[in-house]
Design a protein around this motif. Sequence first.
Motif, PDB file in Angstrom:
ATOM      1  N   GLU A 155       0.810  -1.208   0.000  1.00 40.46           N
ATOM      2  CA  GLU A 155       0.000   0.000   0.000  1.00 40.46           C
ATOM      3  C   GLU A 155       0.856   1.275   0.000  1.00 40.46           C
ATOM      4  OE1 GLU A 155      -2.422  -0.506   3.439  1.00 40.46           O
ATOM      5  OE2 GLU A 155      -3.893  -1.806   2.440  1.00 40.46           O
ATOM      6  N   GLN A 156       2.074   1.183   0.602  1.00 34.76           N
ATOM      7  CA  GLN A 156       2.938   2.371   0.691  1.00 34.76           C
ATOM      8  C   GLN A 156       4.408   1.982   0.428  1.00 34.76           C
ATOM      9  OE1 GLN A 156       1.518   3.411   4.771  1.00 34.76           O
ATOM     10  NE2 GLN A 156       1.111   5.441   3.882  1.00 34.76           N
ATOM     11  N   THR A 157       4.660   1.542  -0.776  1.00 36.36           N
ATOM     12  CA  THR A 157       6.002   1.068  -1.099  1.00 36.36           C
ATOM     13  C   THR A 157       7.062   2.150  -0.958  1.00 36.36           C
ATOM     14  OG1 THR A 157       5.586   1.519  -3.435  1.00 36.36           O
ATOM     15  CG2 THR A 157       5.206  -0.739  -2.668  1.00 36.36           C
ATOM     16  N   ASP A 158       6.677   3.390  -1.168  1.00 37.06           N
ATOM     17  CA  ASP A 158       7.662   4.465  -1.095  1.00 37.06           C
ATOM     18  C   ASP A 158       8.025   4.842   0.338  1.00 37.06           C
ATOM     19  OD1 ASP A 158       5.081   5.368  -0.677  1.00 37.06           O
ATOM     20  OD2 ASP A 158       5.507   7.378  -1.453  1.00 37.06           O
ATOM     21  N   GLN A 159       7.299   4.287   1.301  1.00 42.76           N
ATOM     22  CA  GLN A 159       7.548   4.607   2.704  1.00 42.76           C
ATOM     23  C   GLN A 159       8.499   3.622   3.393  1.00 42.76           C
ATOM     24  OE1 GLN A 159       6.183   7.403   4.271  1.00 42.76           O
ATOM     25  NE2 GLN A 159       5.600   7.873   2.144  1.00 42.76           N
ATOM     26  N   TYR A 160       8.784   2.527   2.705  1.00 45.28           N
ATOM     27  CA  TYR A 160       9.563   1.464   3.352  1.00 45.28           C
ATOM     28  C   TYR A 160      10.731   1.002   2.474  1.00 45.28           C
ATOM     29  CZ  TYR A 160       5.381   1.024   6.290  1.00 45.28           C
ATOM     30  OH  TYR A 160       4.327   1.273   7.140  1.00 45.28           O
ATOM     31  N   LYS A 161      11.760   0.469   3.132  1.00 47.30           N
ATOM     32  CA  LYS A 161      12.880  -0.152   2.414  1.00 47.30           C
ATOM     33  C   LYS A 161      12.461  -1.507   1.818  1.00 47.30           C
ATOM     34  CE  LYS A 161      16.362   1.623   5.675  1.00 47.30           C
ATOM     35  NZ  LYS A 161      17.381   1.202   6.664  1.00 47.30           N
ATOM     36  N   GLY A 162      11.522  -2.122   2.446  1.00 46.94           N
ATOM     37  CA  GLY A 162      11.049  -3.448   2.062  1.00 46.94           C
ATOM     38  C   GLY A 162      10.038  -3.908   3.097  1.00 46.94           C
ATOM     39  N   HIS A 163       9.895  -5.217   3.254  1.00 46.91           N
ATOM     40  CA  HIS A 163       8.934  -5.730   4.232  1.00 46.91           C
ATOM     41  C   HIS A 163       9.585  -6.822   5.080  1.00 46.91           C
ATOM     42  CE1 HIS A 163       8.432  -9.230   1.627  1.00 46.91           C
ATOM     43  NE2 HIS A 163       8.246  -8.381   0.609  1.00 46.91           N
ATOM     44  N   ILE A 164       8.823  -7.352   6.007  1.00 48.52           N
ATOM     45  CA  ILE A 164       9.319  -8.345   6.960  1.00 48.52           C
ATOM     46  C   ILE A 164       9.924  -9.567   6.251  1.00 48.52           C
ATOM     47  CG2 ILE A 164       7.011  -9.372   7.147  1.00 48.52           C
ATOM     48  CD1 ILE A 164       9.611  -9.213   9.976  1.00 48.52           C
ATOM     49  N   GLY A 165       9.344  -9.944   5.093  1.00 51.28           N
ATOM     50  CA  GLY A 165       9.869 -11.075   4.329  1.00 51.28           C
ATOM     51  C   GLY A 165      11.280 -10.830   3.824  1.00 51.28           C
ATOM     52  N   ASP A 166      11.590  -9.582   3.484  1.00 49.23           N
ATOM     53  CA  ASP A 166      12.939  -9.246   3.018  1.00 49.23           C
ATOM     54  C   ASP A 166      13.951  -9.388   4.153  1.00 49.23           C
ATOM     55  OD1 ASP A 166      12.020  -8.585   0.442  1.00 49.23           O
ATOM     56  OD2 ASP A 166      11.428  -6.599   1.137  1.00 49.23           O
ATOM     57  N   VAL A 167      13.538  -8.971   5.341  1.00 47.72           N
ATOM     58  CA  VAL A 167      14.419  -9.103   6.510  1.00 47.72           C
ATOM     59  C   VAL A 167      14.694 -10.579   6.804  1.00 47.72           C
ATOM     60  CG1 VAL A 167      14.629  -8.680   9.001  1.00 47.72           C
ATOM     61  CG2 VAL A 167      13.633  -6.924   7.508  1.00 47.72           C
ATOM     62  N   ALA A 168      13.623 -11.377   6.766  1.00 52.88           N
ATOM     63  CA  ALA A 168      13.778 -12.815   7.009  1.00 52.88           C
ATOM     64  C   ALA A 168      14.677 -13.452   5.952  1.00 52.88           C
ATOM     65  CB  ALA A 168      12.407 -13.491   7.026  1.00 52.88           C
ATOM     66  N   MET A 169      14.557 -12.972   4.706  1.00 55.36           N
ATOM     67  CA  MET A 169      15.378 -13.533   3.633  1.00 55.36           C
ATOM     68  C   MET A 169      16.856 -13.233   3.843  1.00 55.36           C
ATOM     69  SD  MET A 169      15.684 -15.330   0.959  1.00 55.36           S
ATOM     70  CE  MET A 169      13.982 -15.549   0.404  1.00 55.36           C
ATOM     71  N   ILE A 170      17.157 -12.024   4.300  1.00 54.97           N
ATOM     72  CA  ILE A 170      18.545 -11.664   4.576  1.00 54.97           C
ATOM     73  C   ILE A 170      19.132 -12.578   5.649  1.00 54.97           C
ATOM     74  CG2 ILE A 170      20.027  -9.870   5.573  1.00 54.97           C
ATOM     75  CD1 ILE A 170      18.175  -7.829   4.118  1.00 54.97           C
ATOM     76  N   LEU A 171      18.374 -12.811   6.713  1.00 50.59           N
ATOM     77  CA  LEU A 171      18.830 -13.707   7.776  1.00 50.59           C
ATOM     78  C   LEU A 171      19.001 -15.139   7.255  1.00 50.59           C
ATOM     79  CD1 LEU A 171      16.576 -12.417  10.689  1.00 50.59           C
ATOM     80  CD2 LEU A 171      19.055 -12.105  10.470  1.00 50.59           C
ATOM     81  N   ARG A 172      18.063 -15.558   6.421  1.00 49.06           N
ATOM     82  CA  ARG A 172      18.110 -16.913   5.860  1.00 49.06           C
ATOM     83  C   ARG A 172      19.393 -17.124   5.046  1.00 49.06           C
ATOM     84  NH1 ARG A 172      13.693 -19.901   5.409  1.00 49.06           N
ATOM     85  NH2 ARG A 172      12.365 -18.040   5.382  1.00 49.06           N
ATOM     86  N   VAL A 173      19.705 -16.141   4.196  1.00 48.52           N
ATOM     87  CA  VAL A 173      20.883 -16.248   3.339  1.00 48.52           C
ATOM     88  C   VAL A 173      22.165 -16.229   4.168  1.00 48.52           C
ATOM     89  CG1 VAL A 173      22.239 -15.052   1.581  1.00 48.52           C
ATOM     90  CG2 VAL A 173      19.773 -15.320   1.281  1.00 48.52           C
TER      91      VAL A 173
END
Length: 556
Positions: A503-521
Motif C-alpha cells: 500500500e505504501q512502497t515508497d515509505q519502506y525499504k522493504g517488508h518483513i519477508g525481506d528481513v527474514a530472507m537476509i537472515l536466511r541467506v
Amino acid sequence: MEKRKIIIEKLFPNLKTFPENIEKKYPSRNLKQETLVTRIAPSPTGFLHIGGIYAGLLSERLAHQSNGIFYIRIEDTDKKREIKGATELAIKSFETFGIFADEGETLSGEEKGNYGPYKQSKREEIYKTFAKKLVKEGYAYPCFCTSEELEKINIKQKENEIRTGYYEKWAQCREKSDEEILQALNKNKPFVIRFKSNGNNNNRIEFNDLIKGKLSLPENDQDIVIIKSDGLPTYHFAHVIDDHFMRTTNVLRGDEWLSSISLHLELFKTLNWNPPKYGHFPPINILEGNSKRKLSKRKDPEANVFYYDKEGYPTNAIIEYLLNLIDSSFEEWRKQNPKIDNTKFHINLKHLSASAGPLLDMQKLQDISKNYISQLSTKEIFQQCNEWAKKYDKDLAKRLENDSEYIKKIFSIERDGDKPRKDTAKWSDIKCQIEYFFDDIFKNIKIDLNELLPNIQKIEIEKIAKQFLLIYNEKDNKDEWFLKLKKMAKSLGYADNIKSYKEQTDQYKGHIGDVAMILRVLLTKRKQTPDLFQMIQCMGTARLNSRLKKFNILFI
C-alpha cells in the motif's frame, strides 16, 4: 511298432517316470473357487526390469486379496544367457519391494511349498515325460534340421513374402518315416523335439483375455521346439507343464506373449488340460521427445530396479506409484485413505489399461515419494536414510552416526502439524538438503551474495545481523520470536507486513519477508530453506552468533 519303441527309447533314454505318477504327486489345490493362484517367473539373464516388479506386484496383490497363493518360479532353461547371481538378485528385489511369495525359491537356495521344484532346470524329467507322451501319441517328433537349413527356409520364405516359421511344407522333419528317424539317431545327429501342430492359420480362435476382453486370433500352425538339443524345454512348453502342475489359475503377463496365446492354448488342449486364465497388459512406456516408446533395458537407467534403490526412493513409495500405474482408481483411494496400508487396496483388472501402456512419469513418482516421506516420523526418516547411506554414501553414513542427535533435530523441522514439509523425494536428496547445518561444510560453500541479495548494501545487511543478535532469545516461542522480528524490521524502516508495504512502497525499504530472507541467506547461503524459526532453533545460539558475526566473509 517295434521301430517306434526303439525311437522313443533313443529319444528319451532311461526315462522311467509316468505321466499319471506326476499327476498324483501334484494334486489340485484344495482352494475355494474364487481363490487365485498366481506367479511371477523371472529369468536369471540380467537385472530385474521395473516391469518385472510391476507384474509381480499385480500378480501378488490379486492372489492375496483373494486369500490365494502367489509363488515365484525361476525360468532358467536358457543356460547360454544365464548370469551368475541373477536369481538371488531377482528374489531379493521382489522382497525389497514388499512382494513376498508363499511358495518358491528363496534367498537361502531352499524352496518352500509342495509344488516344486520351483526352478525349471530341476524339472527336466517332468518335461521329458510329457514330451515323450506327445511323441508316443503322434503330437511331437524329432527334428534334425541344422541351423543352416533353418536359415535357408527363412530366406526362401522372405523371398516369397510369406509367413516365416516351421509349418506345413516348410516343416521338413514333420513326416519323416520311422526308418529315416532311426537312421539319423544311429548317426548321432543332434535333434530337438518339435510339437506337431494340428492348427490352421486361416482359422480363428476366440479368446477371453482378463484385461483386453474378447479377442479373435489366428490358430497356431507352427511346429515349435518343445525340447531343445540340450534336453531342456523351451519357454512355451515348460510354462504349460509348470502352470498345470503348480495349479496356476491366473497368469498376468506382458503383451509380448499375446501372439503366443494360440500356441499355448493348443498345447493345453493337446495335453487334455484346462488352461489358466490369461491377462495381457501393455508395457511401461517412457516419453522420448513428443512420442512414447517402450521402457528399454538398454537405453533407460530407469528400467533397472537397482536405479531406484541407488537413488534412494523408498520402496513403499515406488509400490504406491506402481499401484497408480496398475489401477487408475488407486490415487483417489489413497486420498480418501491417507493412513491405511496400501495392501488394503483391492486391484480391479477392469481399471488396467488394455491398449496404451502406462507412462513412467518420474515427476509423479517424486511427488508420491515426497508425500510418503512427509508422513514418516523423524525416527523413521533417520533409520531409512541411514540404511540407504550405509550402502551408497559412506560420508553421509558417517555423519549420521557421529551427529545423530543433531541430525534428528534437523529432520524434525516442519514434521509436526497438518502440513508437514514435502521437499525430500529420495534419500540421495538429503545430503545436499542438510549440508549447510554443518560448519565444516558451510564455510566451503561458495556463493555470490550480490546475486542472492541484489540491491542490498553491505551496511544494511550488517544492521539486520547485529540487531537480530540483540533481540534473539532461544527461550522465545515462535510467536514471541516473530513479534520481536516484526518490531525490529519496523525500527529499521521495513513494513512489518506485506500488505502495508504494497500500500505504501515508497515509505519502506522493504517488508518483513525481506528481513527474514537476509537472515536466511546469512545463515544458510540459500534463499529456500525450511521454516526459519525452527531452523535457527535447531542450529542453536552459538552457531547463530558465529554465522551472523562473521557474515563479512561472504563478501570476499
